[in-house]
Scaffold this motif. Structure first.
Motif, mmCIF file in Angstrom:
data_model
loop_
_atom_site.group_PDB
_atom_site.id
_atom_site.type_symbol
_atom_site.label_atom_id
_atom_site.label_comp_id
_atom_site.label_asym_id
_atom_site.label_seq_id
_atom_site.Cartn_x
_atom_site.Cartn_y
_atom_site.Cartn_z
ATOM 1 N N PHE A 70 -4.123 -8.138 -5.316
ATOM 2 C CA PHE A 70 -4.104 -9.595 -5.219
ATOM 3 C C PHE A 70 -3.325 -10.083 -3.995
ATOM 4 O O PHE A 70 -3.375 -11.261 -3.669
ATOM 5 C CB PHE A 70 -3.540 -10.198 -6.505
ATOM 6 N N TYR A 71 -2.628 -9.182 -3.322
ATOM 7 C CA TYR A 71 -1.918 -9.540 -2.095
ATOM 8 C C TYR A 71 -2.768 -9.279 -0.854
ATOM 9 O O TYR A 71 -2.327 -9.523 0.269
ATOM 10 C CB TYR A 71 -0.618 -8.739 -1.976
ATOM 11 N N ALA A 72 -3.977 -8.785 -1.042
ATOM 12 C CA ALA A 72 -4.839 -8.494 0.104
ATOM 13 C C ALA A 72 -5.151 -9.775 0.873
ATOM 14 O O ALA A 72 -5.180 -10.868 0.324
ATOM 15 C CB ALA A 72 -6.134 -7.841 -0.373
ATOM 16 N N LYS B 138 -4.027 -19.842 -3.622
ATOM 17 C CA LYS B 138 -3.802 -19.947 -5.058
ATOM 18 C C LYS B 138 -2.598 -19.081 -5.463
ATOM 19 O O LYS B 138 -2.252 -18.132 -4.768
ATOM 20 C CB LYS B 138 -5.049 -19.501 -5.831
ATOM 21 N N PRO B 139 -1.971 -19.377 -6.621
ATOM 22 C CA PRO B 139 -0.840 -18.556 -7.062
ATOM 23 C C PRO B 139 -1.305 -17.281 -7.757
ATOM 24 O O PRO B 139 -2.431 -17.204 -8.266
ATOM 25 C CB PRO B 139 -0.117 -19.482 -8.046
ATOM 26 N N LEU B 140 -0.424 -16.283 -7.783
ATOM 27 C CA LEU B 140 -0.686 -15.060 -8.534
ATOM 28 C C LEU B 140 -0.904 -15.433 -9.999
ATOM 29 O O LEU B 140 -0.135 -16.208 -10.566
ATOM 30 C CB LEU B 140 0.505 -14.110 -8.407
ATOM 31 N N PRO B 141 -1.954 -14.909 -10.634
ATOM 32 C CA PRO B 141 -2.210 -15.269 -12.035
ATOM 33 C C PRO B 141 -1.050 -14.887 -12.956
ATOM 34 O O PRO B 141 -0.261 -13.987 -12.660
ATOM 35 C CB PRO B 141 -3.462 -14.445 -12.377
ATOM 36 N N LYS B 142 -0.978 -15.579 -14.067
ATOM 37 C CA LYS B 142 0.042 -15.294 -15.074
ATOM 38 C C LYS B 142 -0.548 -14.295 -16.061
ATOM 39 O O LYS B 142 -1.392 -14.645 -16.888
ATOM 40 C CB LYS B 142 0.480 -16.585 -15.760
ATOM 41 N N ASP C 27 3.414 -4.446 -4.982
ATOM 42 C CA ASP C 27 2.333 -4.458 -3.995
ATOM 43 C C ASP C 27 1.177 -5.399 -4.337
ATOM 44 O O ASP C 27 0.170 -5.435 -3.624
ATOM 45 C CB ASP C 27 1.798 -3.041 -3.768
ATOM 46 N N GLY C 28 1.322 -6.144 -5.435
ATOM 47 C CA GLY C 28 0.290 -7.123 -5.766
ATOM 48 C C GLY C 28 -0.901 -6.560 -6.507
ATOM 49 O O GLY C 28 -1.895 -7.269 -6.715
ATOM 50 N N ARG C 29 -0.821 -5.308 -6.922
ATOM 51 C CA ARG C 29 -1.963 -4.714 -7.627
ATOM 52 C C ARG C 29 -1.914 -5.026 -9.119
ATOM 53 O O ARG C 29 -0.848 -5.127 -9.704
ATOM 54 C CB ARG C 29 -2.010 -3.199 -7.395
ATOM 55 N N GLY C 30 -3.085 -5.169 -9.710
ATOM 56 C CA GLY C 30 -3.177 -5.448 -11.129
ATOM 57 C C GLY C 30 -4.559 -5.118 -11.654
ATOM 58 O O GLY C 30 -5.459 -4.758 -10.897
ATOM 59 N N ALA D 45 -8.672 -8.500 -3.206
ATOM 60 C CA ALA D 45 -9.754 -7.515 -3.180
ATOM 61 C C ALA D 45 -9.839 -6.872 -4.556
ATOM 62 O O ALA D 45 -9.016 -6.035 -4.918
ATOM 63 C CB ALA D 45 -9.489 -6.459 -2.106
ATOM 64 N N VAL D 46 -10.818 -7.310 -5.342
ATOM 65 C CA VAL D 46 -10.935 -6.880 -6.734
ATOM 66 C C VAL D 46 -12.238 -6.128 -6.939
ATOM 67 O O VAL D 46 -13.300 -6.575 -6.513
ATOM 68 C CB VAL D 46 -10.869 -8.089 -7.690
ATOM 69 N N SER D 47 -12.149 -4.959 -7.594
ATOM 70 C CA SER D 47 -13.332 -4.151 -7.895
ATOM 71 C C SER D 47 -13.702 -4.298 -9.363
ATOM 72 O O SER D 47 -12.835 -4.342 -10.237
ATOM 73 C CB SER D 47 -13.055 -2.670 -7.596
ATOM 74 N N LEU D 48 -15.008 -4.366 -9.617
ATOM 75 C CA LEU D 48 -15.529 -4.484 -10.971
ATOM 76 C C LEU D 48 -16.153 -3.173 -11.412
ATOM 77 O O LEU D 48 -16.726 -2.446 -10.607
ATOM 78 C CB LEU D 48 -16.602 -5.576 -11.028
ATOM 79 N N TYR D 49 -16.037 -2.898 -12.717
ATOM 80 C CA TYR D 49 -16.618 -1.685 -13.269
ATOM 81 C C TYR D 49 -17.573 -2.057 -14.395
ATOM 82 O O TYR D 49 -17.336 -3.012 -15.132
ATOM 83 C CB TYR D 49 -15.515 -0.752 -13.773
ATOM 84 N N ARG D 50 -18.624 -1.294 -14.520
ATOM 85 C CA ARG D 50 -19.649 -1.583 -15.526
ATOM 86 C C ARG D 50 -19.046 -1.561 -16.929
ATOM 87 O O ARG D 50 -18.306 -0.636 -17.282
ATOM 88 C CB ARG D 50 -20.769 -0.548 -15.425
#
Length: 382
Positions: free
Chosen positions: A349-351, A294-298, A328-331, A356-361
């Motif tokens: 997002f380049y992982a 998939k492409p990098l989100p806008k 580095d693809g981080r967001g 590799a996305v982390s969620l927070y409460r």
């Protein structure tokens, strides 16, 4: 060292950062030109707050002419064409020569691609429509409000889900019994971020009583009947329709030699260089395929961080230093819940093999964080 001209197309998130950083890093002998068809910069994430009356338009706008005080040459004109061979940007009234070019024109919206959109929907990405929606909400007498995504990709992947959550909370505060529903062609919310993030957003919708219809493409809007005609033949009724319009590359780009087959601009994923020397593209106008396909989100966060890389490397080239900065693809992303709380996610997002996305409460501190970021943004760059 002869003075260089760096021309930046677009005064959105990416263009604003590039212009500011280059002017700060380069001496007065170099010219930084920013071209935008609008006279102002709009902090787009705040459109959602404007919708429910938490912001006024003047609180989320800044005059791009203020950049002139910093030595940035701001020109309010529409870009009519680019001659990459002669290194010239053509506006409606003049030709501007450049040594380096940064294309940050974003994604254009094409509401007309869905029949009936202009007649039947409030455009979530248009300031005047969001103002109209805000004014009409207080007098809304219906019981079905639908947030509809026309097609993918679109700017700010969380926006339709935030809009639904904010509207749902708004109606509850007004003691109105309104069923809020999200209709989208996506298989899940923010699919690039992965199934965990998508499931988390769906859980937030369900916990708020919001109906979610994924995998649903709307073919036409029947404004007279207040119905959505889906591609599978279903008719979806509504009393109020908030639409995410179809997005596409700006005409001046999709018809140019720098564009790829889709109309977006392919770039080096790390340096944001295009196939043309000394021409860069950042933000929503680009197409960056990820390892998962998939492409990098806008999203504005990527335009911002990409802009920092490009500004550093252009300045380094002009100074004769190594252009070593890389994206580095981080967001990251906030998701408003509408009750003074927000969720938050961040990741790489380049992982490989997938982002590799982390969620927070969710919590009030994330909502406060988004408010502080808005204030910082409008102070920092102006």
């Amino acid at each position: 060292m002869a003075g260089k001209t760096i021309c930046i197309l677009g005064g959105g998130s990416g263009g604003l950062v590039v212009a500011n950083m280059l002017k700060k890093e380069l001496g007065s002998e170099h010219r930084v030109v920013l071209i935008d068809k609008e006279s102002y910069h709009l902090f787009n994430p705040s459109l959602l707050w404007l919708m429910v009356g938490w912001r006024r338009p003047e609180q989320m706008k800044r005059d791009l002419g203020l950049l002139r005080k910093k030595g940035i040459d701001f020109t309010q004109e529409e870009v009519a064409g680019i001659d990459f061979n002669k290194q010239v940007v053509k506006t409606t009234t003049q030709d501007i020569n450049y040594d380096y070019l940064v294309i940050s024109l974003g994604a254009d919206i094409y509401p007309e691609r869905v029949a009936g959109f202009k007649e039947g929907a409030y455009n979530l990405y248009q300031l005047s429509d969001v103002i109209r929606l805000r004014d009409d909400l207080s007098n809304f007498k219906g019981d079905k409000a639908v947030v509809m995504v026309s097609s993918i990709p679109f700017k700010c992947p969380a926006a339709p889900y935030e809009a639904a959550l904010l509207l749902n909370a708004y109606f509850k505060r007004q003691n109105k019994n309104v069923q809020v529903q999200v209709v989208s062609p996506e298989s899940q919310p923010m699919p690039v971020a992965g199934p965990v993030v998508g499931s988390h957003v769906v859980s937030m919708l369900e916990a708020s009583g919001i109906k979610y219809m994924p995998n649903t493409t709307v073919k036409a809007i029947k404004a007279d009947k207040k119905e959505l005609e889906a591609a599978d033949g279903k008719n979806i009724p509504y009393d109020m329709l908030i639409g995410v319009p179809a997005h596409g590359a700006p005409n001046v780009i999709k018809n140019s030699s720098v564009a790829g087959e889709t109309g977006w601009i392919p770039v080096n994923a790390r340096t944001l260089e295009t196939k043309i020397e000394n021409v860069y593209a950042i933000g929503d106008v680009t197409s960056i395929p990820l390892p998962a396909g998939k492409p990098l989100p806008k999203a504005g966060v990527f335009a911002h961080l990409e802009a920092e890389v490009v500004a550093h490397n252009i300045a380094a080239k002009i100074k004769g230093a190594p252009a070593s900065s890389e994206f580095d693809g981080r967001g990251y992303c906030f998701v408003e819940l509408g009750d003074g709380r927000a969720g938050f996610a961040k990741g790489n997002f380049y992982a490989e093999p997938a982002p590799a996305v982390s969620l927070y409460r969710p919590g009030r501190h994330w909502h406060i964080g988004k408010v502080l970021f808005e204030k910082w943004w409008l102070w920092k760059w102006f």
